[in-house]
Design an enzyme around this catalytic site. Sequence first.
Site, PDB file in Angstrom:
ATOM      1  CG  HIS A   1      -1.771  -1.195   1.357  1.00 40.81           C
ATOM      2  ND1 HIS A   1      -2.640  -1.591   0.378  1.00 40.81           N
ATOM      3  CD2 HIS A   1      -1.865  -2.117   2.352  1.00 40.81           C
ATOM      4  CE1 HIS A   1      -3.258  -2.699   0.768  1.00 40.81           C
ATOM      5  NE2 HIS A   1      -2.801  -3.047   1.952  1.00 40.81           N
TER       6      HIS A   1
ATOM      7  CG  HIS B   1      -5.993  -6.094   0.744  1.00 45.50           C
ATOM      8  ND1 HIS B   1      -7.006  -5.525   1.478  1.00 45.50           N
ATOM      9  CD2 HIS B   1      -4.837  -5.864   1.424  1.00 45.50           C
ATOM     10  CE1 HIS B   1      -6.488  -4.993   2.574  1.00 45.50           C
ATOM     11  NE2 HIS B   1      -5.183  -5.182   2.558  1.00 45.50           N
TER      12      HIS B   1
ATOM     13  CG  ASP C   1       7.449  13.281 -44.859  1.00 41.85           C
ATOM     14  OD1 ASP C   1       8.022  14.028 -45.666  1.00 41.85           O
ATOM     15  OD2 ASP C   1       7.011  13.674 -43.763  1.00 41.85           O
TER      16      ASP C   1
ATOM     17  CG  ASP D   1       5.580  16.440 -46.254  1.00 37.40           C
ATOM     18  OD1 ASP D   1       6.826  16.375 -46.329  1.00 37.40           O
ATOM     19  OD2 ASP D   1       4.972  16.585 -45.181  1.00 37.40           O
ATOM     20  CB  THR D   2       9.898  18.741 -49.420  1.00 38.57           C
ATOM     21  OG1 THR D   2      10.490  17.979 -48.379  1.00 38.57           O
ATOM     22  CG2 THR D   2      10.655  20.061 -49.568  1.00 38.57           C
TER      23      THR D   2
ATOM     24  CB  SER E   1      10.442  22.779 -43.614  1.00 38.93           C
ATOM     25  OG  SER E   1       9.077  22.495 -43.874  1.00 38.93           O
TER      26      SER E   1
ATOM     27  N   GLY F   1      17.909  24.149 -34.954  1.00 41.77           N
ATOM     28  CA  GLY F   1      17.612  22.957 -35.737  1.00 41.77           C
ATOM     29  C   GLY F   1      18.666  21.877 -35.625  1.00 41.77           C
TER      30      GLY F   1
END
Length: 545
Positions: free
Chosen positions: A60, A218, A384, A386-387, A429, A465
């Site tokens: 406890h 308990h 990924d 998407d730049t 970015s 960065g």
Amino acid sequence: MKHFFNRRETIVTEALDGLLLTSSSGRLARLDSFPDIKVILRADWDKSKVAIISGGGAGHEPSHAGFVGKGMLTAAVSGEIFASPSVDAVLTAIRAVAGPKGALLIVKNYTGDRLNFGLAAEKARAEGFDVEMVIVADDIAIPGINQPRGVAGTLFVHKIAGYHAERGEDLKMVAAHAAAAAGDIVSLGMSLSTCSVPGQEHEDRLGENEGELGLGIHGEPGVERIALQPVADIVATMVARLSPALREGASHALLINNLGAVPPLEMTVIANAVLSPLGRRIRLIIGPAPMMTALNMNGFSLSLIRLDAARETALTAAVEPHAWMPAVERHEIQIIAAPKTSAGLNGAAAAGENARNRRLITALCEHLISQESELNRLDGRVGDGDTGSTVATGARSVLARLDTLPLDRPAATLAALGDILGTSMGGSSGVLLSIFFTAAAKAMADKADISAALLAGLDRMTFYGGAAVGDRTMVDALSPALQALASGDVAAAARAAVAGAESTKTMTKARAGRASYVGERDLAGVADPGAVAVAGAFGVVASLA
């Protein structure tokens, strides 16, 4: 289920020694009867006041040893996990700490604890010690039961009895305060899991979307299983069952107890949900905190005690044990007005006209938008994908706000660009370019030198960065370009940017950005899309120079 321990046979004694080793020197001690008799007591105890003794099975924590100290318990007697300490252990504790003023035993209402503490009290009396015992039975989970369990509300009794004992009151008065408090406490628990005992096989009796209401400390089953639901609904059910025991017009203290494994984030959500329906009936709040746990049970309990002036004083008095959470008065959330948006550099960013700057920004944005597909293609091979979309989104946002920009003030224009890109581009970015333009704006406001200002922006961008030349990022094009621009030759800057972007094709190890997760074979011969975007931007600037 996995646990951190050495041997099940020694887990309790090792845990108690860990508590002693991490407590301030001279504050706590244990009797030399360890490990057979496990008694933790105040190292500074002089037997001049009533001794307060409690205890029970381990598991406890921080109860019970964690509450030993000035202002609370004088000694705590521990059994093994969920097992009552023996009669000899309790009697040894009484002999160790009871002085002329006697000792009060505070016992949770479980058969083993009642019998072992009770027999120890009788034997101590026969030896000449003045001993009283108060039994706490605060659990309201099972209506009409003859022997309600003692659960987390016991801590109220520890605190109140400890306060009155510390003041020097006699045993009769200390016991009377403790007994009266015990009679005015109600508690109820709720859990989403059973607990797991180290060294024993664990089997959770609850389904994936089930919880238990009214379970003990308990791991014993709850009164009922309920469907998993928003915490506000769970709390509303618990408050509805606790409320009949609250005296109308009275104020109460609320203890919000973590049964072991609820994350702090969720415990504060629970606290918010509890305090809303109880409203002004709560004056003092203790917790949320793990104070009387059930090993690693993913649950919580609520305990309420009716207040009067004496109890409020007792519950708010400072104590030595760190496991006790100081009580706070119920209050409304304080709200402070947020600072107004800064006027920014060079005064308020009112629109201003400069044909050359308008033409340059327009050409840069249009070029970056035209490169969306190509930059996405490159990024699809090393990141990924998407730049191009990210850069184009920022460029479109700048064009949309072009008429609002302070084009006649370079520093303010740079600051405005930083604001726009920071809110519209998204991703790392966008933040990096926002840092770049914001820092450049500050440098430009201090000294009207665009090359130096842009280098200052680069310095801050690389600082935050973490990328440098050779890490395969936009910095590989931006840094040499800005170094060349410092000489005043825009064409040289454009050539340096192109060379920097080309150099990333031979870098088969990226040390920053998403490309750092890509293998060498996939990076070979592919330029970094950010660097390509920078090279294109400098090409536009050179064509307009």
